[in-house]
Design an enzyme around this catalytic site. Structure first.
Site, PDB file in Angstrom:
ATOM      1  N   GLU A  46     -15.473  73.157 -12.643  1.00  0.00           N
ATOM      2  CA  GLU A  46     -15.413  71.964 -13.512  1.00  0.00           C
ATOM      3  C   GLU A  46     -16.425  71.984 -14.670  1.00  0.00           C
ATOM      4  OE1 GLU A  46     -15.804  68.537 -10.958  1.00  0.00           O
ATOM      5  OE2 GLU A  46     -13.940  68.927  -9.915  1.00  0.00           O
ATOM      6  N   ASN A  62     -12.686  77.273 -11.276  1.00  0.00           N
ATOM      7  CA  ASN A  62     -11.940  76.253 -10.531  1.00  0.00           C
ATOM      8  C   ASN A  62     -12.065  74.902 -11.232  1.00  0.00           C
ATOM      9  OD1 ASN A  62     -10.559  75.601  -7.957  1.00  0.00           O
ATOM     10  ND2 ASN A  62     -12.398  74.405  -7.473  1.00  0.00           N
ATOM     11  N   HIS A 122      -5.780  67.609  -7.200  1.00  0.00           N
ATOM     12  CA  HIS A 122      -5.966  66.277  -6.606  1.00  0.00           C
ATOM     13  C   HIS A 122      -5.034  65.349  -7.392  1.00  0.00           C
ATOM     14  CE1 HIS A 122      -9.369  67.467  -4.185  1.00  0.00           C
ATOM     15  NE2 HIS A 122      -9.963  67.987  -5.239  1.00  0.00           N
ATOM     16  N   GLU A 160      -7.356  72.751  -3.939  1.00  0.00           N
ATOM     17  CA  GLU A 160      -7.878  71.518  -3.314  1.00  0.00           C
ATOM     18  C   GLU A 160      -6.787  70.460  -3.202  1.00  0.00           C
ATOM     19  OE1 GLU A 160     -11.525  70.140  -5.121  1.00  0.00           O
ATOM     20  OE2 GLU A 160     -12.278  72.178  -5.417  1.00  0.00           O
ATOM     21  N   ASP A 210      -4.380  67.594  -2.617  1.00  0.00           N
ATOM     22  CA  ASP A 210      -4.072  66.369  -1.874  1.00  0.00           C
ATOM     23  C   ASP A 210      -3.345  65.435  -2.835  1.00  0.00           C
ATOM     24  OD1 ASP A 210      -6.240  65.348  -3.389  1.00  0.00           O
ATOM     25  OD2 ASP A 210      -7.539  65.052  -1.652  1.00  0.00           O
TER      26      ASP A 210
HETATM   27  C1  XIL Z   1     -15.986  66.537  -2.874  1.00  0.00           C
HETATM   28  C2  XIL Z   1     -16.113  66.361  -1.372  1.00  0.00           C
HETATM   29  O1  XIL Z   1     -14.836  66.281  -0.803  1.00  0.00           O
HETATM   30  C3  XIL Z   1     -16.921  65.138  -1.039  1.00  0.00           C
HETATM   31  O2  XIL Z   1     -17.182  65.083   0.346  1.00  0.00           O
HETATM   32  C4  XIL Z   1     -18.239  65.152  -1.800  1.00  0.00           C
HETATM   33  O3  XIL Z   1     -18.911  63.942  -1.598  1.00  0.00           O
HETATM   34  C5  XIL Z   1     -18.014  65.354  -3.287  1.00  0.00           C
HETATM   35  O4  XIL Z   1     -17.260  66.538  -3.483  1.00  0.00           O
HETATM   36  N1  XIL Z   1     -13.676  68.815  -6.792  1.00  0.00           N
HETATM   37  C6  XIL Z   1     -14.374  69.769  -6.095  1.00  0.00           C
HETATM   38  C7  XIL Z   1     -14.844  69.469  -4.718  1.00  0.00           C
HETATM   39  O5  XIL Z   1     -14.491  70.906  -6.557  1.00  0.00           O
HETATM   40  O6  XIL Z   1     -16.028  70.158  -4.409  1.00  0.00           O
HETATM   41  C8  XIL Z   1     -15.040  67.997  -4.527  1.00  0.00           C
HETATM   42  O7  XIL Z   1     -15.368  67.772  -3.148  1.00  0.00           O
HETATM   43  C9  XIL Z   1     -13.786  67.253  -4.915  1.00  0.00           C
HETATM   44  C10 XIL Z   1     -13.485  67.455  -6.383  1.00  0.00           C
END
Ligand code: XIL
Length: 420
Positions: free
Chosen positions: A157, A198, A238, A268, A270
């Site tokens: 990010e 990522n 996400h 990731e 969801d």
């Molecule tokens: C999130 C975790 O799921 C949480 O538990 C934590 O508090 C914050 O990070 N993008 C990412 C992940 O690359 O590392 C993040 O994970 C979600 C968004």
């Protein structure tokens, strides 16, 4: 009396759906047959002590890859400069190694991110000091996990929703050179791991208001031109129910990235209900199932287009709603995972499984003949009726510079809030 009570208990149990046998654990098995390298899940350390969670996590053939959710983040791994705390990340790496029915792949996450930083990094450094800090951090991570990480999310990010480089301490000290520097350092320290960039909202140009995709592509080209090694791009994914970009659009975006890197992955995944309405309706779950199908379908389509493994795998950001990160970030949203709060598989699970099966060429007839009981189970869930692609409005996502959330209203598009 006791006999009657026992009988009543038995009868009441008989009317409940029976727990599925272990043989139903098959996402990774069929993902591999469909041409992916793995189907995985992210996992955080507190879950390792929950036997119910662990039995699903370890069940053979369900998950072929694990990603630590928080254990490898900077503030957890190097809370004090040059003091490394490996126990939690090792616990997850060991869980992957001890996978029932075979060792699981480990996707390692993440070396350099603007969030999850220890306070000692969150300050102003000169370029030379930051180079020194990044070198020590990246080398120690890479060396410690050498041979155990299939892939490393080296930089996570780095670019915001408007296509602007985030003002992280790394960026402030080195400008965009911190990215090339990180990839070069990682490649030297562990030449065998696949090195990834990522990010979220790369799946479609409509997921962010700014030119995030083109800026990211330009950044990756620059890093490579400067001698950095970037093997892959991770699409976090996400997403929100009903606001998932069409499969064809996501596939074509991945193809754009494949002009610059060797492989891509869904890292990731969801898909949350936003807002989460109660009581839930079947229509909600059907839409979520279609949306999961679009994302997984895009990955399969990319591979078909290249005649090989280019979208290498899919990772969900935990598999059960019980531990999803969404409600703790936005309490009005959630139920984003493939399993519900009680570890019951949702329609989306069966949709994804059946997509892998159909890509793998497993026929329904085999199921009916009893050689493949799982397809039959999936059909019992009425999944086929929800596996249809269609075009629909796509969301914009935006995250403010401070890492909070806000809503963006687009004129012709739907509204979305970034969790983050
Ligand atoms: C999130 C975790 O799921 C949480 O538990 C934590 O508090 C914050 O990070 N993008 C990412 C992940 O690359 O590392 C993040 O994970 C979600 C968004």
């Amino acid at each position: 009396m006791k006999l009657i009570t026992t009988l009543q208990h038995f009868l009441s149990l008989a009317s409940l759906p029976l727990p599925l046998p272990l043989a139903s654990a098959q996402l990774d098995k069929y993902a591999k047959l469909a041409g992916l390298s793995y189907f995985g899940t992210a996992v955080d350390n507190p879950r390792l002590y929950n036997p119910q969670y662990m039995s699903a996590l370890q069940s053979s053939d369900e998950f072929g890859s694990l990603t630590p959710i928080n254990a490898q983040k900077w503030k957890n791994i190097e809370p004090v400069q040059q003091v490394f705390t490996w126990a939690e990340a090792d616990a997850i790496a060991n869980t992957a190694k001890a996978g029932v029915g075979g060792k699981k792949t480990l996707r390692c996450h993440t070396m350099v991110w603007f969030k999850g930083l220890p306070s000692w990094v969150e300050t102003t450094y000169s370029r030379a000091d930051m180079e020194h800090i990044l070198t020590a951090h990246i080398q120690n991570l890479a060396w410690h996990f050498k041979g155990r990480c299939y892939a490393w999310d080296v930089v996570n990010e780095a670019i915001d929703d408007n296509g602007v480089f985030r003002q992280s301490p790394m960026y402030k000290a080195m400008g965009i050179d911190f990215i090339t520097f990180s990839f070069k350092t990682a490649a030297k320290a562990d030449p065998s791991a696949k090195l990834y960039y990522n990010d979220y909202a790369l799946e479609s140009p409509f997921l962010s208001p700014g030119p995030k995709i083109s800026i990211t592509l330009a950044m990756l080209r620059t890093v490579k031109a400067q001698g950095g090694t970037v093997h892959g791009v991770g699409f976090q994914s996400h997403l929100k129910v009903g606001l998932v970009p069409p499969r064809s659009e996501m596939a074509s975006t991945m193809q754009q990235f494949l002009e610059v890197v060797d492989e891509v992955a869904i890292t990731e995944l969801d898909i949350r209900h936003s807002p989460l309405k109660t009581p839930s309706t079947r229509a909600m779950w059907e839409q979520q199932a279609r949306d999961y199908g679009e994302v997984v379908g895009a990955c399969l389509d990319v591979n078909k287009g290249y005649g090989g493994r280019k979208c290498v795998g899919v990772t969900v950001w935990d598999f059960t709603d019980k531990y999803s990160w969404v409600p703790s970030e936005i309490p009005t949203e959630g139920e984003a995972c493939l399993w519900d709060n009680n570890y019951v598989k949702k329609l989306a699970y069966w949709t994804v499984l059946n997509m892998f099966k159909s890509a793998a060429g497993v026929s329904k007839r085999a199921a009916v003949n009893g050689t493949d009981s799982e397809s039959e189970t999936a059909a019992d869930h009425g999944v086929e009726s929800v596996v249809t692609g269609r075009a629909r409005p796509v969301p914009r996502e935006e995250e403010d510079q401070g890492g909070g959330t806000r809503t963006v209203v687009a004129t012709t598009l739907a509204t979305a809030v970034r969790v983050g």
